[in-house]
Design a protein around this motif. Sequence first.
Motif, PDB file in Angstrom:
ATOM      1  N   TYR A  12      12.942  -4.588   8.938  1.00 28.01           N
ATOM      2  CA  TYR A  12      12.010  -4.790  10.047  1.00 28.01           C
ATOM      3  C   TYR A  12      12.640  -5.536  11.225  1.00 28.01           C
ATOM      4  O   TYR A  12      12.258  -5.320  12.377  1.00 28.01           O
ATOM      5  CB  TYR A  12      10.788  -5.595   9.590  1.00 28.01           C
ATOM      6  CG  TYR A  12       9.991  -4.989   8.470  1.00 28.01           C
ATOM      7  CD1 TYR A  12       9.983  -3.625   8.229  1.00 28.01           C
ATOM      8  CD2 TYR A  12       9.231  -5.795   7.620  1.00 28.01           C
ATOM      9  CE1 TYR A  12       9.247  -3.072   7.194  1.00 28.01           C
ATOM     10  CE2 TYR A  12       8.488  -5.257   6.586  1.00 28.01           C
ATOM     11  CZ  TYR A  12       8.502  -3.900   6.371  1.00 28.01           C
ATOM     12  OH  TYR A  12       7.767  -3.368   5.336  1.00 28.01           O
ATOM     13  N   THR A  21      14.190   5.507  11.609  1.00 28.01           N
ATOM     14  CA  THR A  21      12.764   5.447  11.304  1.00 28.01           C
ATOM     15  C   THR A  21      12.501   4.334  10.296  1.00 28.01           C
ATOM     16  O   THR A  21      13.361   3.987   9.482  1.00 28.01           O
ATOM     17  CB  THR A  21      12.250   6.779  10.736  1.00 28.01           C
ATOM     18  OG1 THR A  21      12.984   7.111   9.557  1.00 28.01           O
ATOM     19  CG2 THR A  21      12.391   7.896  11.759  1.00 28.01           C
ATOM     20  N   GLU A 142       1.288  -0.525  12.275  1.00 28.34           N
ATOM     21  CA  GLU A 142       1.960   0.484  13.090  1.00 28.34           C
ATOM     22  C   GLU A 142       2.223   1.782  12.357  1.00 28.34           C
ATOM     23  O   GLU A 142       2.245   2.846  12.958  1.00 28.34           O
ATOM     24  CB  GLU A 142       3.289  -0.082  13.610  1.00 28.34           C
ATOM     25  CG  GLU A 142       3.109  -1.126  14.688  1.00 28.34           C
ATOM     26  CD  GLU A 142       4.417  -1.788  15.072  1.00 28.34           C
ATOM     27  OE1 GLU A 142       4.898  -1.538  16.181  1.00 28.34           O
ATOM     28  OE2 GLU A 142       4.943  -2.573  14.259  1.00 28.34           O
ATOM     29  N   CYS A 145       7.428   4.484  12.469  1.00 29.94           N
ATOM     30  CA  CYS A 145       7.986   4.089  13.767  1.00 29.94           C
ATOM     31  C   CYS A 145       9.449   4.490  13.864  1.00 29.94           C
ATOM     32  O   CYS A 145      10.121   4.755  12.863  1.00 29.94           O
ATOM     33  CB  CYS A 145       7.892   2.572  13.952  1.00 29.94           C
ATOM     34  SG  CYS A 145       6.225   1.912  14.084  1.00 29.94           S
ATOM     35  N   GLN A 147      12.846   2.617  15.588  1.00 31.36           N
ATOM     36  CA  GLN A 147      13.243   1.339  16.158  1.00 31.36           C
ATOM     37  C   GLN A 147      14.751   1.296  16.334  1.00 31.36           C
ATOM     38  O   GLN A 147      15.490   2.082  15.714  1.00 31.36           O
ATOM     39  CB  GLN A 147      12.767   0.163  15.309  1.00 31.36           C
ATOM     40  CG  GLN A 147      13.414   0.053  13.942  1.00 31.36           C
ATOM     41  CD  GLN A 147      12.899  -1.154  13.155  1.00 31.36           C
ATOM     42  OE1 GLN A 147      11.916  -1.790  13.507  1.00 31.36           O
ATOM     43  NE2 GLN A 147      13.568  -1.466  12.065  1.00 31.36           N
ATOM     44  N   CYS A 148      15.182   0.351  17.175  1.00 32.94           N
ATOM     45  CA  CYS A 148      16.602   0.232  17.488  1.00 32.94           C
ATOM     46  C   CYS A 148      16.877  -1.189  17.962  1.00 32.94           C
ATOM     47  O   CYS A 148      16.035  -1.808  18.613  1.00 32.94           O
ATOM     48  CB  CYS A 148      16.961   1.241  18.590  1.00 32.94           C
ATOM     49  SG  CYS A 148      18.727   1.389  18.955  1.00 32.94           S
ATOM     50  N   HIS A 184       6.745  -2.080  21.431  1.00 33.63           N
ATOM     51  CA  HIS A 184       6.821  -3.307  20.629  1.00 33.63           C
ATOM     52  C   HIS A 184       8.237  -3.873  20.726  1.00 33.63           C
ATOM     53  O   HIS A 184       9.218  -3.160  20.540  1.00 33.63           O
ATOM     54  CB  HIS A 184       6.481  -2.954  19.170  1.00 33.63           C
ATOM     55  CG  HIS A 184       6.331  -4.131  18.272  1.00 33.63           C
ATOM     56  ND1 HIS A 184       5.834  -4.016  16.988  1.00 33.63           N
ATOM     57  CD2 HIS A 184       6.604  -5.457  18.433  1.00 33.63           C
ATOM     58  CE1 HIS A 184       5.808  -5.208  16.413  1.00 33.63           C
ATOM     59  NE2 HIS A 184       6.280  -6.090  17.269  1.00 33.63           N
ATOM     60  N   VAL A 202      14.722  -6.275  19.109  1.00 26.59           N
ATOM     61  CA  VAL A 202      14.326  -5.070  18.383  1.00 26.59           C
ATOM     62  C   VAL A 202      13.285  -4.343  19.234  1.00 26.59           C
ATOM     63  O   VAL A 202      12.300  -4.943  19.660  1.00 26.59           O
ATOM     64  CB  VAL A 202      13.728  -5.413  17.010  1.00 26.59           C
ATOM     65  CG1 VAL A 202      13.322  -4.129  16.277  1.00 26.59           C
ATOM     66  CG2 VAL A 202      14.724  -6.218  16.174  1.00 26.59           C
ATOM     67  N   ARG A 204      10.646  -1.113  19.206  1.00 29.56           N
ATOM     68  CA  ARG A 204       9.978  -0.266  18.206  1.00 29.56           C
ATOM     69  C   ARG A 204       8.864   0.537  18.875  1.00 29.56           C
ATOM     70  O   ARG A 204       8.090  -0.008  19.666  1.00 29.56           O
ATOM     71  CB  ARG A 204       9.407  -1.149  17.097  1.00 29.56           C
ATOM     72  CG  ARG A 204       8.739  -0.408  15.961  1.00 29.56           C
ATOM     73  CD  ARG A 204       8.143  -1.398  14.970  1.00 29.56           C
ATOM     74  NE  ARG A 204       9.165  -2.207  14.311  1.00 29.56           N
ATOM     75  CZ  ARG A 204       8.913  -3.357  13.695  1.00 29.56           C
ATOM     76  NH1 ARG A 204       7.685  -3.851  13.692  1.00 29.56           N
ATOM     77  NH2 ARG A 204       9.886  -4.029  13.109  1.00 29.56           N
ATOM     78  N   HIS A 205       8.806   1.827  18.553  1.00 26.63           N
ATOM     79  CA  HIS A 205       7.731   2.687  19.026  1.00 26.63           C
ATOM     80  C   HIS A 205       7.085   3.425  17.856  1.00 26.63           C
ATOM     81  O   HIS A 205       7.796   3.909  16.962  1.00 26.63           O
ATOM     82  CB  HIS A 205       8.267   3.734  20.011  1.00 26.63           C
ATOM     83  CG  HIS A 205       8.458   3.222  21.398  1.00 26.63           C
ATOM     84  ND1 HIS A 205       8.891   4.016  22.428  1.00 26.63           N
ATOM     85  CD2 HIS A 205       8.256   1.988  21.946  1.00 26.63           C
ATOM     86  CE1 HIS A 205       8.959   3.312  23.545  1.00 26.63           C
ATOM     87  NE2 HIS A 205       8.588   2.073  23.271  1.00 26.63           N
TER      88      HIS A 205
END
Length: 212
Positions: A12, A21, A142, A145, A147-148, A184, A202, A204-205
């Motif tokens: 996370y 993902t 959420e 998602c 994220q990166c 996010h 971070v 996040r979508h």
Amino acid sequence: MSFDFKKEYKEYYLPKQQPQTVYIPKMNFIAVKGKGDPNQENGEYKQALEALYTIAYTIKMSYKGEHKINGFYQYVVPPLEGLWWQEGVCGMNYSRKDELCFISMIRLPDFVTENDVTWAKKTAEQKKQKDFSKVEFFTYEEGECVQCMHIGSYDDEPATLALMENFMEANGYECAISDTLFHHEIYLSDPRKCNPANLKTVIRHPIRKKTA
């Protein structure tokens, strides 16, 4: 040893610099909602952060006082997070920061209840002689998602967002940002102490599979 969310839940909080993902379950936070340029001195955002950290540390140190929280264990206060959007804008327009809406938040351990947050607000108000009524117990889920990890200035985030968009397109996903799911960010660096080029954030979508 204190429980550290960043170390225990690396999926996370410590993603790679390439999009991936992740499924994000329901989590509880303390949160403050507001609007405006986050860089504005004495603006809503900076006031929100002061309130959040006051309540976060009131809860963390509660074991030293008379208020005992069931199931309490020692923990490191998790990093600051933010949900961001602009009314009537699809995505993020970084040139119009004064129109940003936000929910600033800090994750709570599962043992902290809404009643504990209410207690912390009253305790902090008595001690600090300030109003903490804007701080609320907030639950956010959420689900799926992308994220990166973004390294660098917040103003350079569009490049990382482009990577995420390309990843979604290549893997059959589309962005699922809505009125209830947001852009996010999780802040792993303190911008007051860190060179902007080294900031770790971070991004996040929420996503969903494209339909034919």
